[in-house]
Design a protein around this motif. Structure first.
Motif, PDB file in Angstrom:
ATOM      1  N   ASN A 196      23.052 -26.594  -6.926  1.00 39.14           N
ATOM      2  CA  ASN A 196      24.388 -27.088  -7.234  1.00 39.14           C
ATOM      3  C   ASN A 196      24.295 -28.602  -7.369  1.00 39.14           C
ATOM      4  N   GLY A 197      24.217 -29.058  -8.623  1.00 37.83           N
ATOM      5  CA  GLY A 197      24.072 -30.490  -8.840  1.00 37.83           C
ATOM      6  C   GLY A 197      23.795 -30.795 -10.299  1.00 37.83           C
ATOM      7  N   GLU A 198      23.306 -31.990 -10.551  1.00 36.87           N
ATOM      8  CA  GLU A 198      22.993 -32.400 -11.913  1.00 36.87           C
ATOM      9  C   GLU A 198      21.870 -31.534 -12.481  1.00 36.87           C
ATOM     10  N   PRO A 199      21.958 -31.169 -13.763  1.00 36.05           N
ATOM     11  CA  PRO A 199      20.902 -30.365 -14.375  1.00 36.05           C
ATOM     12  C   PRO A 199      19.513 -30.985 -14.273  1.00 36.05           C
ATOM     13  N   SER A 200      19.456 -32.314 -14.158  1.00 35.34           N
ATOM     14  CA  SER A 200      18.154 -32.989 -14.065  1.00 35.34           C
ATOM     15  C   SER A 200      17.405 -32.644 -12.783  1.00 35.34           C
ATOM     16  N   LEU A 201      18.086 -32.029 -11.807  1.00 33.22           N
ATOM     17  CA  LEU A 201      17.401 -31.634 -10.574  1.00 33.22           C
ATOM     18  C   LEU A 201      16.263 -30.656 -10.863  1.00 33.22           C
ATOM     19  N   ARG A 216      31.691 -30.887 -14.017  1.00 29.59           N
ATOM     20  CA  ARG A 216      30.503 -31.033 -14.862  1.00 29.59           C
ATOM     21  C   ARG A 216      30.589 -30.124 -16.071  1.00 29.59           C
ATOM     22  N   LEU A 217      31.062 -28.903 -15.849  1.00 29.94           N
ATOM     23  CA  LEU A 217      31.187 -27.943 -16.935  1.00 29.94           C
ATOM     24  C   LEU A 217      32.024 -28.512 -18.079  1.00 29.94           C
ATOM     25  N   MET A 218      33.185 -29.063 -17.766  1.00 34.29           N
ATOM     26  CA  MET A 218      34.105 -29.520 -18.802  1.00 34.29           C
ATOM     27  C   MET A 218      33.641 -30.812 -19.464  1.00 34.29           C
ATOM     28  N   ALA A 219      32.730 -31.540 -18.838  1.00 37.19           N
ATOM     29  CA  ALA A 219      32.244 -32.805 -19.413  1.00 37.19           C
ATOM     30  C   ALA A 219      31.086 -32.606 -20.387  1.00 37.19           C
ATOM     31  N   LEU A 220      30.501 -31.418 -20.411  1.00 36.19           N
ATOM     32  CA  LEU A 220      29.316 -31.184 -21.236  1.00 36.19           C
ATOM     33  C   LEU A 220      29.689 -30.734 -22.645  1.00 36.19           C
ATOM     34  N   GLU A 221      28.807 -31.053 -23.591  1.00 36.41           N
ATOM     35  CA  GLU A 221      29.005 -30.656 -24.985  1.00 36.41           C
ATOM     36  C   GLU A 221      28.059 -29.549 -25.405  1.00 36.41           C
ATOM     37  N   ALA A 244      32.690 -22.318 -20.588  1.00 32.56           N
ATOM     38  CA  ALA A 244      31.460 -21.696 -20.079  1.00 32.56           C
ATOM     39  C   ALA A 244      30.809 -20.828 -21.151  1.00 32.56           C
ATOM     40  N   GLY A 245      31.633 -20.097 -21.898  1.00 35.11           N
ATOM     41  CA  GLY A 245      31.104 -19.292 -22.990  1.00 35.11           C
ATOM     42  C   GLY A 245      30.524 -20.147 -24.089  1.00 35.11           C
TER      43      GLY A 245
END
Length: 315
Positions: A196-201, A216-221, A244-245
């Motif tokens: 549970n954290g930044e994808p870079s983990l 985080r979900l809503m901020a991603l493209e 999410a979809g």
């Protein structure tokens, strides 16, 4: 143009040891010919999903369903039609399945499902088949020994096979150390560990995937991690499920279903609203918020993959 609406029942028939699933190959002279699928077929106007599935499996495979449970319902848009896939997980059946209509059928190990070509509408079924029905979210723990003891107990005594490492109180270095420590029992017992954290983990820990907060979900493209890793997210409404979809999340949690001690000020959605949201989700959904194992069958009945919980698994 008004699209045709096609209601299809399909079966995820799991072997007795839970390691294989039965697939059928589509005839070459039909849509998506040559691709593999979960067996089933179109419903007659008067049939329920389970009734139609029982008839189709008898006609196609020569088997009789003894016990089945809803797995997932998928709405899929093609250029000329709208497909509703009503998918059931078959737990018990009689007869030895074979292709009564000349189609190829095959028992396929779960780990090899990703190597088979499927119609696009079948892809969420793959995720649902490969996921367990219980999702453990770890609690905040200051004591590292107690954390590992409780994780081990959940893996061994409760049979948990999907874990989200949630530890908001830890600094990044401490979180990474805990993730490395948690990987050991998870690997030992065949459980997947999501961070549970930044994808870079994932560049620093060889975990199985990432869980995104709703922020985080809503901020991603776009999908932030490779397809070979699991991506889940926290959702609370239709807009977040749609996002999410769009990102290609493999599954999500949807909450709060009930009032919880951690967020008593948040109004729960209840089973009715939960079911309405799940019906149009494009991926498996875990019910979260006051859930216990006693709610698992109810959650499955309204379309959920299963339940996610902290308190019920973290004893």
């Amino acid at each position: 143009m008004v699209k045709r609406r096609v209601h299809v029942a399909a079966a995820a028939i799991i072997s007795a040891d839970g390691r294989e699933v039965l697939l059928a190959r589509r005839p070459s002279n039909v849509d998506h010919g040559g691709l593999w699928e979960f067996p089933g077929g179109k419903l007659a106007p008067y049939e329920t999903g389970l009734e139609g599935l029982k008839r189709e499996l008898h006609e196609e495979l020569g088997v009789e369903i003894r016990r089945a449970q809803p797995l997932i319902r998928i709405h899929h848009e093609y250029s000329d039609k709208h497909i509703l896939l009503d998918v059931w997980q078959v737990h018990d059946f009689s007869g030895e399945p074979f292709g009564r209509e000349g189609q190829a059928v095959r028992w396929v190990p779960m780990a090899e499902l990703v190597n088979y070509p499927f119609p696009a509408a079948n892809l969420p079924i793959l995720r649902a088949v490969m996921l367990p029905t219980e999702y453990l979210i770890t609690a905040e723990e200051d004591d590292e020994g107690r954390f590992l003891e409780r994780l081990e107990r959940a893996l061994v005594e409760d049979g948990v096979r999907l874990v989200q490492l949630r530890a908001k109180s830890l600094a990044e270095a401490e979180y990474l150390a805990r993730a490395e420590a948690a990987l050991v029992p998870c690997r030992k017992h065949g459980a997947r560990l999501l961070l549970n954290g930044e994808p870079s983990l994932l560049e620093q820990v060889e975990a199985d995937g990432i869980h995104l907060t709703s922020e985080r979900l809503m901020a991603l493209e776009r999908r932030p991690i490779a397809e070979g890793k699991w991506l889940s997210a926290s959702t609370h409404d239709r807009a977040q499920l749609v996002q999410a979809g769009r990102l290609g999340c493999d599954f999500v949690t949807l909450s709060p279903l009930r009032t919880t001690p951690s967020h008593p000020e948040v109004a729960p959605m209840g089973w009715h609203d939960f079911q309405q949201l799940v019906e149009r989700a494009a991926m498996p959904v875990f019910a979260l918020g006051g859930m216990t194992r006693f709610d698992a069958n109810h959650a499955r009945a309204v379309g959920a993959q299963g339940i996610a919980s902290i308190r019920d698994f973290w004893k």
